[in-house]
Write a protein that holds these residues in place. Sequence first.
Motif, PDB file in Angstrom:
ATOM      1  N   LEU A   1       3.774  -0.395 -12.027  1.00 32.75           N
ATOM      2  CA  LEU A   1       5.191  -0.148 -12.283  1.00 32.75           C
ATOM      3  C   LEU A   1       5.460   0.039 -13.769  1.00 32.75           C
ATOM      4  CD1 LEU A   1       8.074   0.081 -11.228  1.00 32.75           C
ATOM      5  CD2 LEU A   1       8.211  -2.421 -11.243  1.00 32.75           C
ATOM      6  N   ARG A   2       4.740  -0.686 -14.605  1.00 33.02           N
ATOM      7  CA  ARG A   2       4.892  -0.508 -16.052  1.00 33.02           C
ATOM      8  C   ARG A   2       4.582   0.930 -16.452  1.00 33.02           C
ATOM      9  NH1 ARG A   2       1.007  -3.655 -19.141  1.00 33.02           N
ATOM     10  NH2 ARG A   2       2.061  -2.676 -20.894  1.00 33.02           N
ATOM     11  N   GLY A   3       3.493   1.475 -15.906  1.00 34.93           N
ATOM     12  CA  GLY A   3       3.127   2.845 -16.224  1.00 34.93           C
ATOM     13  C   GLY A   3       4.116   3.854 -15.688  1.00 34.93           C
ATOM     14  N   VAL A   4       4.588   3.627 -14.470  1.00 31.04           N
ATOM     15  CA  VAL A   4       5.565   4.528 -13.857  1.00 31.04           C
ATOM     16  C   VAL A   4       6.863   4.506 -14.652  1.00 31.04           C
ATOM     17  CG1 VAL A   4       6.989   4.909 -11.809  1.00 31.04           C
ATOM     18  CG2 VAL A   4       4.559   4.387 -11.554  1.00 31.04           C
ATOM     19  N   SER A   5       7.321   3.315 -15.020  1.00 32.36           N
ATOM     20  CA  SER A   5       8.569   3.180 -15.755  1.00 32.36           C
ATOM     21  C   SER A   5       8.494   3.874 -17.107  1.00 32.36           C
ATOM     22  CB  SER A   5       8.899   1.694 -15.944  1.00 32.36           C
ATOM     23  OG  SER A   5      10.077   1.532 -16.705  1.00 32.36           O
ATOM     24  N   GLY A   6       7.390   3.659 -17.829  1.00 28.87           N
ATOM     25  CA  GLY A   6       7.243   4.282 -19.136  1.00 28.87           C
ATOM     26  C   GLY A   6       7.201   5.793 -19.059  1.00 28.87           C
ATOM     27  N   ALA A   7       6.512   6.314 -18.041  1.00 30.15           N
ATOM     28  CA  ALA A   7       6.381   7.765 -17.904  1.00 30.15           C
ATOM     29  C   ALA A   7       7.672   8.416 -17.423  1.00 30.15           C
ATOM     30  CB  ALA A   7       5.245   8.097 -16.940  1.00 30.15           C
ATOM     31  N   THR A   8       8.531   7.667 -16.754  1.00 31.57           N
ATOM     32  CA  THR A   8       9.795   8.216 -16.256  1.00 31.57           C
ATOM     33  C   THR A   8      10.844   8.302 -17.365  1.00 31.57           C
ATOM     34  OG1 THR A   8       9.320   7.208 -14.096  1.00 31.57           O
ATOM     35  CG2 THR A   8      11.553   7.990 -14.457  1.00 31.57           C
ATOM     36  N   THR A   9      10.740   7.411 -18.356  1.00 33.91           N
ATOM     37  CA  THR A   9      11.710   7.377 -19.450  1.00 33.91           C
ATOM     38  C   THR A   9      11.782   8.727 -20.169  1.00 33.91           C
ATOM     39  OG1 THR A   9      11.300   5.018 -19.777  1.00 33.91           O
ATOM     40  CG2 THR A   9      12.346   6.215 -21.594  1.00 33.91           C
ATOM     41  N   GLY A  10      12.986   9.234 -20.328  1.00 31.75           N
ATOM     42  CA  GLY A  10      13.189  10.477 -21.057  1.00 31.75           C
ATOM     43  C   GLY A  10      13.007  11.731 -20.228  1.00 31.75           C
ATOM     44  N   THR A  11      12.730  11.587 -18.943  1.00 35.38           N
ATOM     45  CA  THR A  11      12.511  12.763 -18.092  1.00 35.38           C
ATOM     46  C   THR A  11      13.805  13.259 -17.448  1.00 35.38           C
ATOM     47  OG1 THR A  11      12.080  11.435 -16.113  1.00 35.38           O
ATOM     48  CG2 THR A  11      10.188  11.943 -17.530  1.00 35.38           C
ATOM     49  N   GLY A  12      14.870  12.489 -17.554  1.00 31.77           N
ATOM     50  CA  GLY A  12      16.115  12.829 -16.860  1.00 31.77           C
ATOM     51  C   GLY A  12      16.202  12.218 -15.482  1.00 31.77           C
ATOM     52  N   TYR A  13      15.132  11.577 -15.036  1.00 33.27           N
ATOM     53  CA  TYR A  13      15.138  10.905 -13.740  1.00 33.27           C
ATOM     54  C   TYR A  13      15.297   9.403 -13.923  1.00 33.27           C
ATOM     55  CZ  TYR A  13      13.666  14.964 -11.005  1.00 33.27           C
ATOM     56  OH  TYR A  13      13.629  16.184 -10.365  1.00 33.27           O
ATOM     57  N   GLU A  14      16.012   8.787 -13.000  1.00 29.73           N
ATOM     58  CA  GLU A  14      16.079   7.335 -12.920  1.00 29.73           C
ATOM     59  C   GLU A  14      14.987   6.862 -11.962  1.00 29.73           C
ATOM     60  OE1 GLU A  14      20.032   6.141 -11.867  1.00 29.73           O
ATOM     61  OE2 GLU A  14      20.947   7.607 -13.213  1.00 29.73           O
ATOM     62  N   LEU A  15      14.684   5.563 -12.047  1.00 33.37           N
ATOM     63  CA  LEU A  15      13.603   5.002 -11.242  1.00 33.37           C
ATOM     64  C   LEU A  15      14.142   3.922 -10.319  1.00 33.37           C
ATOM     65  CD1 LEU A  15      10.528   4.763 -10.660  1.00 33.37           C
ATOM     66  CD2 LEU A  15      10.431   3.071 -12.504  1.00 33.37           C
ATOM     67  N   LEU A  16      13.775   4.019  -9.037  1.00 34.42           N
ATOM     68  CA  LEU A  16      14.121   3.005  -8.047  1.00 34.42           C
ATOM     69  C   LEU A  16      12.835   2.343  -7.567  1.00 34.42           C
ATOM     70  CD1 LEU A  16      16.141   1.638  -6.035  1.00 34.42           C
ATOM     71  CD2 LEU A  16      15.618   3.507  -4.458  1.00 34.42           C
ATOM     72  N   ALA A  17      12.693   1.045  -7.814  1.00 33.24           N
ATOM     73  CA  ALA A  17      11.531   0.291  -7.331  1.00 33.24           C
ATOM     74  C   ALA A  17      11.918  -0.398  -6.030  1.00 33.24           C
ATOM     75  CB  ALA A  17      11.090  -0.728  -8.364  1.00 33.24           C
ATOM     76  N   TYR A  18      11.096  -0.208  -4.993  1.00 30.78           N
ATOM     77  CA  TYR A  18      11.445  -0.674  -3.643  1.00 30.78           C
ATOM     78  C   TYR A  18      10.241  -1.386  -3.030  1.00 30.78           C
ATOM     79  CZ  TYR A  18      13.005  -0.347   1.267  1.00 30.78           C
ATOM     80  OH  TYR A  18      13.373  -0.626   2.566  1.00 30.78           O
ATOM     81  N   ALA A  19      10.450  -2.620  -2.582  1.00 26.91           N
ATOM     82  CA  ALA A  19       9.391  -3.394  -1.941  1.00 26.91           C
ATOM     83  C   ALA A  19       9.667  -3.499  -0.455  1.00 26.91           C
ATOM     84  CB  ALA A  19       9.296  -4.784  -2.557  1.00 26.91           C
ATOM     85  N   GLY A  20       8.688  -3.097   0.359  1.00 28.93           N
ATOM     86  CA  GLY A  20       8.845  -3.180   1.805  1.00 28.93           C
ATOM     87  C   GLY A  20       8.861  -4.602   2.325  1.00 28.93           C
ATOM     88  N   LEU A  21       8.152  -5.520   1.598  1.00 28.14           N
ATOM     89  CA  LEU A  21       8.114  -6.932   1.970  1.00 28.14           C
ATOM     90  C   LEU A  21       7.769  -7.118   3.439  1.00 28.14           C
ATOM     91  CD1 LEU A  21      11.213  -8.255  -0.022  1.00 28.14           C
ATOM     92  CD2 LEU A  21       8.806  -8.351  -0.680  1.00 28.14           C
ATOM     93  N   VAL A  22       6.627  -6.556   3.829  1.00 28.42           N
ATOM     94  CA  VAL A  22       6.206  -6.643   5.222  1.00 28.42           C
ATOM     95  C   VAL A  22       4.849  -7.325   5.308  1.00 28.42           C
ATOM     96  CG1 VAL A  22       7.505  -4.658   6.028  1.00 28.42           C
ATOM     97  CG2 VAL A  22       5.249  -4.308   5.041  1.00 28.42           C
ATOM     98  N   THR A  23       4.604  -7.978   6.435  1.00 31.59           N
ATOM     99  CA  THR A  23       3.339  -8.663   6.658  1.00 31.59           C
ATOM    100  C   THR A  23       2.887  -8.433   8.083  1.00 31.59           C
ATOM    101  OG1 THR A  23       4.500 -10.691   7.296  1.00 31.59           O
ATOM    102  CG2 THR A  23       3.849 -10.479   4.982  1.00 31.59           C
ATOM    103  N   GLY A  24       1.629  -8.721   8.329  1.00 36.18           N
ATOM    104  CA  GLY A  24       1.097  -8.703   9.686  1.00 36.18           C
ATOM    105  C   GLY A  24       1.251  -7.370  10.376  1.00 36.18           C
ATOM    106  N   ALA A  25       1.785  -7.420  11.611  1.00 37.54           N
ATOM    107  CA  ALA A  25       1.909  -6.215  12.423  1.00 37.54           C
ATOM    108  C   ALA A  25       2.879  -5.216  11.806  1.00 37.54           C
ATOM    109  CB  ALA A  25       2.383  -6.592  13.831  1.00 37.54           C
ATOM    110  N   GLU A  26       3.843  -5.707  10.998  1.00 35.89           N
ATOM    111  CA  GLU A  26       4.806  -4.808  10.378  1.00 35.89           C
ATOM    112  C   GLU A  26       4.183  -3.954   9.280  1.00 35.89           C
ATOM    113  OE1 GLU A  26       7.776  -7.413   8.914  1.00 35.89           O
ATOM    114  OE2 GLU A  26       8.842  -7.554  10.814  1.00 35.89           O
ATOM    115  N   GLN A  27       2.995  -4.369   8.807  1.00 39.43           N
ATOM    116  CA  GLN A  27       2.363  -3.674   7.694  1.00 39.43           C
ATOM    117  C   GLN A  27       2.094  -2.213   8.025  1.00 39.43           C
ATOM    118  OE1 GLN A  27       1.467  -5.526   4.922  1.00 39.43           O
ATOM    119  NE2 GLN A  27       0.375  -4.016   3.728  1.00 39.43           N
ATOM    120  N   LYS A  28       1.645  -1.947   9.234  1.00 38.84           N
ATOM    121  CA  LYS A  28       1.288  -0.585   9.604  1.00 38.84           C
ATOM    122  C   LYS A  28       2.521   0.301   9.646  1.00 38.84           C
ATOM    123  CE  LYS A  28      -1.385   2.075  12.976  1.00 38.84           C
ATOM    124  NZ  LYS A  28      -2.164   2.022  14.233  1.00 38.84           N
ATOM    125  N   GLY A  29       2.465   1.388   8.895  1.00 34.52           N
ATOM    126  CA  GLY A  29       3.555   2.338   8.882  1.00 34.52           C
ATOM    127  C   GLY A  29       4.740   1.956   8.020  1.00 34.52           C
TER     128      GLY A  29
END
Length: 345
Positions: free
Chosen positions: A89-117
Amino acid sequence: MDTAIGARPGAGRVTIADVARAAGVSIPTVSKVINQRDGVAPATMLRVQHVVEELGYETSLVARSLRSSRTGVVGILVTEFEPFSTELLRGVSGATTGTGYELLAYAGLVTGAEQKGWERRSLSRLSGTLIDGAIVVTPSTALSSSSIPVVAIDPHTGPEGHATVDSDNEGGAVQAVEHLVALGHTRIAHLRGRPDLASAQLREAGYRRALVAAGLTVDEDLVRDGGYQEDRSAEVALDLLSGPDRPTAVFAANDSSAVGVLRSAAALGLRVPEDLSVVGFDDVPQAATTTPPLTTVAQPLVELGRHAVEMLLTMLRGEPASAHVRLPTTLRVRQSTGPAPTTTA
């Protein structure tokens, strides 16, 4: 007296129910409009879009996507925020800065059977109205059918079906084992990662290749499943290091597993590196702060994130992007490795 659509004295954040009420339509109809789904008459669609803007959605991502079919936002999707993904995320955030795009970090927070897909479900929620493109960390399935441009970092299945960025997992494992062999170790164990992941398979292949190249036999009893997990690796290491013919060195498939080995070695009274040498993989920040500091194979995690952003922005411009980028790894020698002991007793 007439009241303007946007006048909601004392009201808080505008909701989809507010839009539906003001437009004289149902909530499902508003949902269809903001998600650009079929089944809404053109006149109704225009009315809802007008209400969306009048009620103060002008600065929202939803309104922005309605007007231009672009949100100006790229997403990075992870299963959870742990050391590996945080460094990316550090690398993604740094590379996005100044590009005109904002960054949304999203965690699925899934475990077990929910992991697939999980990544497909997450992309379905975010695509179109929230993000224009996505970087997905260690996806478990191919994402070539996504409706938006996607770049995968270290995908479970390896570089296939979509743009990917990863590190030289096999070559890094070879470096780790060659280092241990050069120190005189001949009984070198391996705590492998999850068997369903390409990265784990490649690291095990590198371990085996380096042993064979050094003229050493692969002892299958020394290859155990650590699952990339600290607690599981600690439990496995307790058994591995308690035997009469224990290994003098362990190459763990990631730093979390290596930390588990260090825990078990301390519990058994083994000194590192005098009695046991330990090598990890990844070089997350914790690796430099363990006792002793961990020798590990460094993935260029920040660079992986930066390359993923560059590939994604190229795709968003409609230009051809590299199908796959593989970055080299580097052995970071610290105090957890040393010469092989003359005896394991």
